[in-house]
Design a protein around this motif. Structure first.
Motif, mmCIF file in Angstrom:
data_model
loop_
_atom_site.group_PDB
_atom_site.id
_atom_site.type_symbol
_atom_site.label_atom_id
_atom_site.label_comp_id
_atom_site.label_asym_id
_atom_site.label_seq_id
_atom_site.Cartn_x
_atom_site.Cartn_y
_atom_site.Cartn_z
ATOM 1 N N ARG A 1 0.800 -1.183 -0.024
ATOM 2 C CA ARG A 1 0.344 0.102 0.057
ATOM 3 C C ARG A 1 0.644 1.349 -0.092
ATOM 4 O O ARG A 1 0.280 2.261 -0.414
ATOM 5 C CB ARG A 1 -0.721 -0.030 1.343
ATOM 6 N N LYS A 2 2.001 1.111 0.597
ATOM 7 C CA LYS A 2 2.820 2.301 0.859
ATOM 8 C C LYS A 2 3.301 2.580 -0.583
ATOM 9 O O LYS A 2 3.411 3.920 -1.114
ATOM 10 C CB LYS A 2 3.887 2.201 1.819
ATOM 11 N N VAL A 3 3.835 1.494 -1.452
ATOM 12 C CA VAL A 3 4.470 1.550 -2.752
ATOM 13 C C VAL A 3 3.578 2.066 -3.563
ATOM 14 O O VAL A 3 3.779 3.010 -4.352
ATOM 15 C CB VAL A 3 5.014 0.104 -3.085
ATOM 16 N N LYS A 4 2.014 1.552 -3.754
ATOM 17 C CA LYS A 4 1.169 2.130 -4.739
ATOM 18 C C LYS A 4 0.616 3.426 -4.170
ATOM 19 O O LYS A 4 -0.451 3.850 -5.100
ATOM 20 C CB LYS A 4 0.194 1.053 -4.783
ATOM 21 N N ASP A 5 0.519 3.775 -2.908
ATOM 22 C CA ASP A 5 -0.028 4.894 -2.414
ATOM 23 C C ASP A 5 -1.611 4.622 -2.438
ATOM 24 O O ASP A 5 -2.193 5.654 -2.786
ATOM 25 C CB ASP A 5 0.450 6.236 -2.814
ATOM 26 N N HIS B 1 -6.591 0.917 -0.190
ATOM 27 C CA HIS B 1 -7.660 0.033 -0.750
ATOM 28 C C HIS B 1 -7.245 -1.450 -1.542
ATOM 29 O O HIS B 1 -7.915 -2.097 -2.096
ATOM 30 C CB HIS B 1 -8.741 0.703 -1.443
ATOM 31 N N ILE B 2 -5.883 -1.745 -1.390
ATOM 32 C CA ILE B 2 -5.509 -2.649 -2.097
ATOM 33 C C ILE B 2 -4.921 -3.755 -1.163
ATOM 34 O O ILE B 2 -4.252 -3.488 -0.244
ATOM 35 C CB ILE B 2 -4.384 -2.328 -3.191
ATOM 36 N N LYS C 1 -9.949 -3.426 -3.745
ATOM 37 C CA LYS C 1 -11.360 -3.630 -2.857
ATOM 38 C C LYS C 1 -12.285 -2.493 -3.277
ATOM 39 O O LYS C 1 -13.365 -2.541 -3.063
ATOM 40 C CB LYS C 1 -11.214 -3.753 -1.383
ATOM 41 N N GLU C 2 -11.903 -1.210 -3.535
ATOM 42 C CA GLU C 2 -12.734 -0.244 -3.833
ATOM 43 C C GLU C 2 -13.182 -0.315 -5.124
ATOM 44 O O GLU C 2 -14.459 -0.003 -5.307
ATOM 45 C CB GLU C 2 -11.907 1.219 -3.667
ATOM 46 N N THR C 3 -12.872 -0.922 -6.182
ATOM 47 C CA THR C 3 -13.291 -1.060 -7.407
ATOM 48 C C THR C 3 -13.471 -2.538 -7.792
ATOM 49 O O THR C 3 -13.821 -2.788 -8.838
ATOM 50 C CB THR C 3 -12.134 -0.600 -8.470
ATOM 51 N N ASN C 4 -13.075 -3.256 -6.984
ATOM 52 C CA ASN C 4 -13.271 -4.855 -7.274
ATOM 53 C C ASN C 4 -12.517 -5.211 -8.501
ATOM 54 O O ASN C 4 -13.093 -6.049 -9.011
ATOM 55 C CB ASN C 4 -14.730 -4.800 -7.006
ATOM 56 N N THR C 5 -11.343 -4.804 -8.506
ATOM 57 C CA THR C 5 -10.486 -5.370 -9.711
ATOM 58 C C THR C 5 -9.651 -6.170 -9.302
ATOM 59 O O THR C 5 -8.741 -5.768 -8.245
ATOM 60 C CB THR C 5 -10.251 -4.086 -10.715
ATOM 61 N N LEU C 6 -9.341 -7.025 -10.336
ATOM 62 C CA LEU C 6 -7.870 -7.908 -9.730
ATOM 63 C C LEU C 6 -6.800 -7.556 -10.965
ATOM 64 O O LEU C 6 -7.129 -7.879 -12.141
ATOM 65 C CB LEU C 6 -8.203 -9.230 -9.593
ATOM 66 N N LEU C 7 -5.617 -7.109 -10.428
ATOM 67 C CA LEU C 7 -4.605 -6.685 -11.383
ATOM 68 C C LEU C 7 -3.561 -7.376 -11.329
ATOM 69 O O LEU C 7 -3.209 -7.898 -10.223
ATOM 70 C CB LEU C 7 -4.393 -5.013 -11.227
ATOM 71 N N PRO C 8 -2.840 -8.082 -12.406
ATOM 72 C CA PRO C 8 -1.561 -8.814 -12.179
ATOM 73 C C PRO C 8 -0.546 -8.037 -11.547
ATOM 74 O O PRO C 8 -0.556 -6.810 -11.834
ATOM 75 C CB PRO C 8 -1.296 -9.346 -13.675
ATOM 76 N N ILE C 9 0.466 -8.567 -10.861
ATOM 77 C CA ILE C 9 1.522 -7.876 -10.339
ATOM 78 C C ILE C 9 2.640 -7.442 -11.436
ATOM 79 O O ILE C 9 3.238 -6.611 -10.917
ATOM 80 C CB ILE C 9 2.050 -8.896 -9.252
#
Length: 604
Positions: free
Chosen positions: A260-264, A267-268, A285-293
């Motif tokens: 969360r710090k790295v991405k600022d 909600h992730i 969790k806010e947009t309910n999207t799953l993104l690859p690392i």
């Protein structure tokens, strides 16, 4: 184990370095940052620390040293290749504190006797009989056991400037990393890297394990306590099992806090994705999207892996909170690959998550230093300037001057100059610095040339780079300037006198017989500088005779005189206050350039 004291003499560019590392009143280490220009010895200094890791760790674990005959290979080359030219001996002496035990390391070249003791008073390792040898304090069974425990449960590693993270989207057949870790634990083996160059694969597996453990732990805790948590936790067996599962949840919390710090983004969190390369993913969790690392940038990936390495090393056998992790992390050029926001904001915040980790860092980034002072306070971080290890403030960091010059090239700088020009119809004289203007005006006052310089408008171009930009028409200034312009370069500039359209490029003649070989100060005679030194010695840096061996012959160079960069303004003030006609006599060459320029301007 923390590094308490470090002394280095005659190694590489380091003539003498003697530092006691800083700690807070609570005993926690302060981050220490080493700065300086390229070639100042920052990496050499770090290499001695990492070499000590291999030597000290190798005394406790059998999977660290690389065997060679009856002995072992050194991580860092030892011998005359490290010694400064003209020196025949040198050393690096490091002293660590491990719980209550003192651990020492010595790397020496030549016969140094007990010289390290003059820097570290209670240092016990003395000169060894062999010419080039490394040595660490002998470990008995008791303190060796303490050392093993600290290293197994702590973090002791180095990330060099040549580190990298291969992208997650790269095909496996084209990866070049080598696995250091192994799932099997053997007695007497550390099973952790000391030098980490790339750690994508190790950390992906580590994170995946934590995700699974977290899911299982949540389910297990619910099963253990049932519907009546208060009553169930009175059973010591159930309580112990729940506490074990909570440790897994603590680890889960740790790595997500870093993410969360790295991405600022608060909600992730890490999540299991589709099978294949994107198994480790990021859930918003806010947009309910799953993104690859793999969506992480290179800078984000480097930063994330760096700090997950700390958690992975510390929590391999026992889970602990971030503020409980202990050890030493050395990082060379910590700012490489990082965007400005990651340097100035995110990186300091991540370092602050680990108050008991001793961070020993090198950097070229003014933004990172500013961010560290903002996050830790002026007294919460220590900045040392190489090669001598002088304690400095952020404002004295030499890279700030360079960064300021870059900012001067921005549109705002151009607009400032345009505003000055708009209010003047006089011909323009651009000089390399503000001191040039002060010296020229003083000389004009002494030689009754004020009417000459009042015919022009002076502008500080802040260095010859900006003069070159104007000459090459790299800015839009020429389109807005109706006046003639004189670009007045200092004597040490390698350009030619030229005239192009309305722009006159002239170099102040070089006075070979004078002390200074650069800047407008070259115009001051030896007698003038000698007069200054009798009053204020600190204004001038004098290097004694230098002896060099070239092709087997000894060559002696004469003394060198340079202006102390911290006293340049004071020197200017003194000369402009106390200087006479004899001191400023060579400025007649400047007035001749002005006369030529104005004559050409009037003939147009």
């Amino acid at each position: 184990m923390y590094l308490k004291h470090m002394a280095i003499k005659n190694i590489g560019p380091i003539s003498e370095l003697n530092i006691e590392l800083p700690f807070n009143d609570d005993g926690n280490p302060k981050p220490i940052i080493f700065v300086g220009e390229n070639g100042a010895g920052k990496t050499i200094m770090l290499s001695q620390i990492i070499d000590s890791f291999y030597e000290i760790g190798g005394a406790a674990f059998n999977d660290i040293k690389v065997s060679q005959g009856m002995g072992h290979k050194y991580y860092k080359v030892s011998g005359a290749v490290n010694i400064q030219i003209g020196k025949d001996k040198g050393f690096s002496a490091l002293q660590f504190l491990d719980s209550t035990n003192k651990i020492e390391y010595l790397d020496k070249v030549g016969e140094i006797a007990d010289e390290p003791k003059t820097y570290i008073s209670n240092f016990t390792l003395t000169s060894m009989t062999k010419e080039n040898e490394k040595k660490v304090t002998s470990l008995n069974d008791e303190n060796k056991k303490d050392l093993e425990s600290n290293w197994l449960n702590g973090v002791y590693f180095y990330q060099p400037a040549y580190r990298y993270e291969e992208p997650f989207w790269k095909v496996d057949e084209f990866r070049h990393d080598e696995r250091f870790m192994d799932s099997t634990r053997y007695r007497g083996e550390l099973r952790k890297e000391i030098e980490i160059i790339s750690s994508n694969n190790e950390n992906k597996q580590f994170v995946l394990d934590l995700i699974l453990d977290y899911i299982l732990s949540q389910n297990s805790i619910q099963s253990l306590i049932g519907s009546n948590a208060e009553e169930s936790l009175k059973d010591p067996n159930i309580l112990l099992q729940v506490q074990t599962k909570v440790f897994d949840i603590t680890l889960w919390t740790n790595i997500n806090e870093i993410l969360r710090k790295v991405k600022d983004n608060e909600h992730i969190e890490f999540q299991i994705g589709q099978r294949g390369k994107n198994r480790v993913s990021i859930l918003d969790k806010e947009t309910n999207t799953l993104l690859p690392i793999s969506n992480l940038s290179l800078g984000e990936s480097v930063l994330l892996n760096l700090f997950i390495n700390i958690v992975r090393h510390a929590c391999q056998y026992n889970s602990k909170s971030l503020n409980e992790i202990v050890g030493i992390v050395a990082i060379d050029e910590i700012d490489i690959h990082l965007h400005t926001n990651l340097q100035s904001k995110v990186l300091p915040q991540l370092i602050k998550l680990f108050p008991k980790v001793q961070f020993i860092i090198t950097s070229h980034s003014p933004l990172f230093l500013l961010g560290m002072e903002r996050e830790f306070g002026v007294d919460g971080v220590e900045i040392r300037n190489m090669p001598n290890g002088e304690l400095i403030t952020t404002e004295r960091f030499v890279e700030f001057e360079n960064a300021y010059k870059v900012l001067k090239e921005t549109e705002r700088y151009e607009n400032e100059i345009k505003e000055q020009i708009k209010n003047s119809t006089k011909p323009l004289v651009f000089v390399e610095g503000d001191y040039d203007i002060k010296y020229i005006k003083k000389a004009a006052e002494l030689f009754d040339k004020k009417d000459l310089i009042e015919k022009v408008k002076f502008i500080d171009a802040d260095g010859y780079q900006n003069l070159n930009k104007i000459w090459k028409h790299n800015t839009n200034l020429l389109q807005a300037i109706p006046q003639e312009m004189l670009l007045l370069y200092d004597c040490d500039t390698k350009v030619e006198n030229k005239t192009n359209d309305r722009v006159f490029k002239r170099i102040i003649p070089y006075m070979k017989e004078n002390y200074f070989d650069r800047g407008i100060e070259n115009l001051f005679s030896e007698s003038t500088i000698e007069k200054v030194m009798k009053v204020e010695k600190t204004y001038i840096d004098v290097t004694d005779e230098i002896k060099k061996t070239v092709r087997g012959k000894e060559i002696v160079e004469s003394k060198r005189y340079d202006i102390n960069p911290d006293e340049k303004g004071n020197l200017c003030t003194w000369l402009c206050t106390n200087g006479d006609k004899d001191d400023f006599k060579n400025f007649d060459k400047v007035f001749k350039i002005f006369e030529e320029f104005l004559k050409e301007e009037n003939s147009e």
